[in-house]
Design a protein around this motif. Structure first.
Motif, PDB file in Angstrom:
ATOM      1  N   ALA A 219       0.824  -1.205   0.000  1.00 33.98           N
ATOM      2  CA  ALA A 219       0.000   0.000   0.000  1.00 33.98           C
ATOM      3  C   ALA A 219       0.863   1.262   0.000  1.00 33.98           C
ATOM      4  CB  ALA A 219      -0.922  -0.006   1.212  1.00 33.98           C
ATOM      5  N   ILE A 220       1.918   1.265   0.788  1.00 30.64           N
ATOM      6  CA  ILE A 220       2.799   2.434   0.864  1.00 30.64           C
ATOM      7  C   ILE A 220       3.590   2.596  -0.429  1.00 30.64           C
ATOM      8  CG2 ILE A 220       4.847   3.346   2.032  1.00 30.64           C
ATOM      9  CD1 ILE A 220       3.627   2.250   4.646  1.00 30.64           C
ATOM     10  N   ILE A 221       4.057   1.485  -0.999  1.00 31.38           N
ATOM     11  CA  ILE A 221       4.801   1.563  -2.259  1.00 31.38           C
ATOM     12  C   ILE A 221       3.926   2.140  -3.359  1.00 31.38           C
ATOM     13  CG2 ILE A 221       5.829   0.156  -4.095  1.00 31.38           C
ATOM     14  CD1 ILE A 221       6.936  -1.656  -1.857  1.00 31.38           C
ATOM     15  N   LEU A 222       2.684   1.681  -3.449  1.00 30.56           N
ATOM     16  CA  LEU A 222       1.782   2.203  -4.472  1.00 30.56           C
ATOM     17  C   LEU A 222       1.491   3.682  -4.253  1.00 30.56           C
ATOM     18  CD1 LEU A 222      -0.015   1.603  -6.939  1.00 30.56           C
ATOM     19  CD2 LEU A 222      -1.856   1.164  -5.321  1.00 30.56           C
ATOM     20  N   LEU A 223       1.277   4.060  -3.016  1.00 25.19           N
ATOM     21  CA  LEU A 223       0.991   5.460  -2.720  1.00 25.19           C
ATOM     22  C   LEU A 223       2.208   6.343  -3.000  1.00 25.19           C
ATOM     23  CD1 LEU A 223      -1.658   6.608  -1.803  1.00 25.19           C
ATOM     24  CD2 LEU A 223      -0.809   6.629   0.512  1.00 25.19           C
ATOM     25  N   GLN A 224       3.405   5.850  -2.707  1.00 20.06           N
ATOM     26  CA  GLN A 224       4.626   6.602  -3.028  1.00 20.06           C
ATOM     27  C   GLN A 224       4.765   6.769  -4.538  1.00 20.06           C
ATOM     28  OE1 GLN A 224       6.763   8.246  -1.342  1.00 20.06           O
ATOM     29  NE2 GLN A 224       6.634   7.516   0.746  1.00 20.06           N
ATOM     30  N   PHE A 225       4.439   5.732  -5.291  1.00 21.71           N
ATOM     31  CA  PHE A 225       4.495   5.807  -6.749  1.00 21.71           C
ATOM     32  C   PHE A 225       3.533   6.870  -7.278  1.00 21.71           C
ATOM     33  CE2 PHE A 225       2.884   4.324 -10.892  1.00 21.71           C
ATOM     34  CZ  PHE A 225       4.059   4.376 -11.619  1.00 21.71           C
TER      35      PHE A 225
END
Length: 84
Positions: free
Chosen positions: A69-75
């Motif tokens: 979830a954090i990786i997608l949001l950072q992207f």
């Protein structure tokens, strides 16, 4: 248009920070998620995290869904930053 993109990018950064706080607080078993401010944090972050929990179930007692979830949001946030 620039104001909208900048506002969305700032919102994403704040939401990522809230997700980090939520994940860090899960390391403390004595946190009561029914008391404030923890229940507010849970109400804000759980709907987004539940999307990923339905995709990635906990493996061996570890919940890896916040990482995705954090990786997608950072992207998304970095792409919004490039638009601004």
């Amino acid at each position: 248009m620039n104001l909208l993109v900048t506002t969305l990018a700032t919102f994403v950064q704040i939401y990522v920070a809230l997700l980090f706080i939520r994940v860090l607080l899960t390391w403390f078993p004595n946190v009561n998620w029914y008391n404030q401010p923890f229940s507010a944090l849970s109400q804000i972050t759980d709907p987004y995290l539940n999307l990923f929990r339905s995709i990635i179930p906990p493996l061996g007692g570890m919940d890896f869904s916040p990482m995705l979830a954090i990786i997608l949001l950072q992207f998304v946030g970095s792409n919004l930053g490039r638009l601004a």
